[in-house]
Design an enzyme around this catalytic site. Structure first.
Site, PDB file in Angstrom:
ATOM      1  N   SER A 132       0.849  -1.189   0.000  1.00  0.00           N
ATOM      2  CA  SER A 132       0.000   0.000   0.000  1.00  0.00           C
ATOM      3  C   SER A 132       0.882   1.234   0.000  1.00  0.00           C
ATOM      4  O   SER A 132       2.039   1.187   0.444  1.00  0.00           O
ATOM      5  CB  SER A 132      -0.884   0.004   1.261  1.00  0.00           C
ATOM      6  OG  SER A 132      -1.440   1.278   1.508  1.00  0.00           O
ATOM      7  N   TYR A 143      -0.624  -0.135  10.684  1.00  0.00           N
ATOM      8  CA  TYR A 143      -0.935  -0.556   9.319  1.00  0.00           C
ATOM      9  C   TYR A 143       0.223  -0.232   8.383  1.00  0.00           C
ATOM     10  O   TYR A 143       0.645  -1.074   7.571  1.00  0.00           O
ATOM     11  CB  TYR A 143      -2.210   0.131   8.838  1.00  0.00           C
ATOM     12  CG  TYR A 143      -2.593  -0.224   7.410  1.00  0.00           C
ATOM     13  CD1 TYR A 143      -2.995  -1.510   7.084  1.00  0.00           C
ATOM     14  CD2 TYR A 143      -2.544   0.731   6.395  1.00  0.00           C
ATOM     15  CE1 TYR A 143      -3.343  -1.848   5.786  1.00  0.00           C
ATOM     16  CE2 TYR A 143      -2.894   0.414   5.098  1.00  0.00           C
ATOM     17  CZ  TYR A 143      -3.292  -0.877   4.788  1.00  0.00           C
ATOM     18  OH  TYR A 143      -3.621  -1.201   3.494  1.00  0.00           O
TER      19      TYR A 143
END
Length: 324
Positions: free
Chosen positions: A159, A185
């Site tokens: 990501s 994350y």
């Protein structure tokens, strides 16, 4: 250690941001080849699965609940669903034990994002790192021989969040620093890129390649932990709770294109240890709080990739490390 095979210049392809998974496989025949797609029953994983099967591939969707894949597997002999809980290393071990066939590619797609409170897996790892990174590491490490038998590819779905925080080897699980959902994350997504770097450094002589990618921003189940007020602030939800698709959002089919390109396109033959976005190898940038694109230097750090690899091996159950 081996070095990434593409080190001389960035890889360029004829596909751009708006290409779909089907577009990048146009004219590619995958008959007789076998793929594993984690989280392959919804969102990006489903889009990747459908495109691979349309090109003739056999696809195993690895999901926590195989019943969630019934709409894919019914009347489709090229797709099967098998249980896999990436946060549970015993589940990963069972999956690996049962797998005997060569694997042409693994798309490590499943994940969790922005878990609101600090949670630990049974192995004692912070849940996002345990799911997004360690579970995939265990699966890939356990299937090393099956990948090597097919000169297979590994694609790790990362990501753009990897630009915001690197891997803190001294406090992987937020034992000392305050837990922040987005930092956790981001750390897990930097770790995902480092997994691809580690594969490139260690398995090149086995014919196995590893690359990572950012799919872009897409409405999927990954956003299930996001509060409605945050979704509205992001411009992704209206006042009535209905989803909005801003111009910079992609469809699942567009978001899956880069992962499918890396997993199956002949354009990527021999490429390893790279990070792609919008179907192109991304430039390396310093990383920071307001990134606009590219891959952070810390996500490609070979020393960090080696250290994290060893930390992950040490966390694996004995059946996954026996004989290695």
């Amino acid at each position: 250690m081996n070095k990434p095979a593409h080190a001389s210049r960035p890889v360029r392809t004829p596909f751009g941001r708006d290409a779909t998974a089907t577009d990048v496989l146009d004219g590619v025949n995958l008959a007789g080849r076998r793929f594993i797609v984690t989280g392959g029953a919804s969102g990006l994983g489903e889009a990747a699965t459908r495109a691979l099967v349309a090109a003739g591939a056999n696809v195993t969707v690895a999901v926590r609940d195989p019943h969630s894949a019934l709409r894919l597997t019914d009347d489709q002999p090229l797709i099967e669903a098998l249980p896999l809980d990436l946060a549970d290393l015993d589940s990963v071990t069972e999956f690996v034990r049962a797998w005997t066939e060569p694997v042409d590619a693994i798309i490590a797609n499943a994940g969790v994002m922005a878990v609101p409170t600090r949670q630990l897996s049974a192995a004692g790892w912070e849940l996002q790192l345990a799911t997004n990174y360690l579970g995939h590491f265990a699966l890939i490490y356990g299937l090393e021989k099956q990948l090597a038998a097919a000169s297979g590819r590994v694609v790790v779905v990362s990501s753009g969040a990897q630009l915001r925080a690197g891997v803190d080897l001294d406090d992987l699980n937020f034992d000392r620093r305050p837990y922040d959902p987005w930092t956790a994350y981001s750390q897990s997504k930097s770790a995902d890129v480092l997994l691809a770097v580690g594969i490139a450094r260690r398995w090149a002589d086995k014919g196995v390649t590893g690359n990572a990618c950012a799919p872009g921003v897409i409405h999927t189940n990954l956003q299930r932990h996001l509060a409605p007020e945050l979704m509205r602030a992001m411009g992704a939800m209206d006042a009535n709770g209905d989803l909005i698709h801003p111009e910079h959002y992609k469809t699942p089919e567009q978001g899956a294109s880069t992962a499918v390109l890396l997993a199956a396109s002949p354009l990527i033959d021999g490429v390893s240890g790279a990070y792609f976005e919008d179907n192109q190898e991304a430039p390396t940038v310093p990383g920071g709080p307001e990134p606009e694109g590219g891959v952070a230097e810390w996500s490609l750090d070979p020393g960090l990739a080696d250290a994290l690899w060893e930390r992950a091996v040490a966390a694996l159950p004995a059946p996954l490390t026996a004989g290695k």
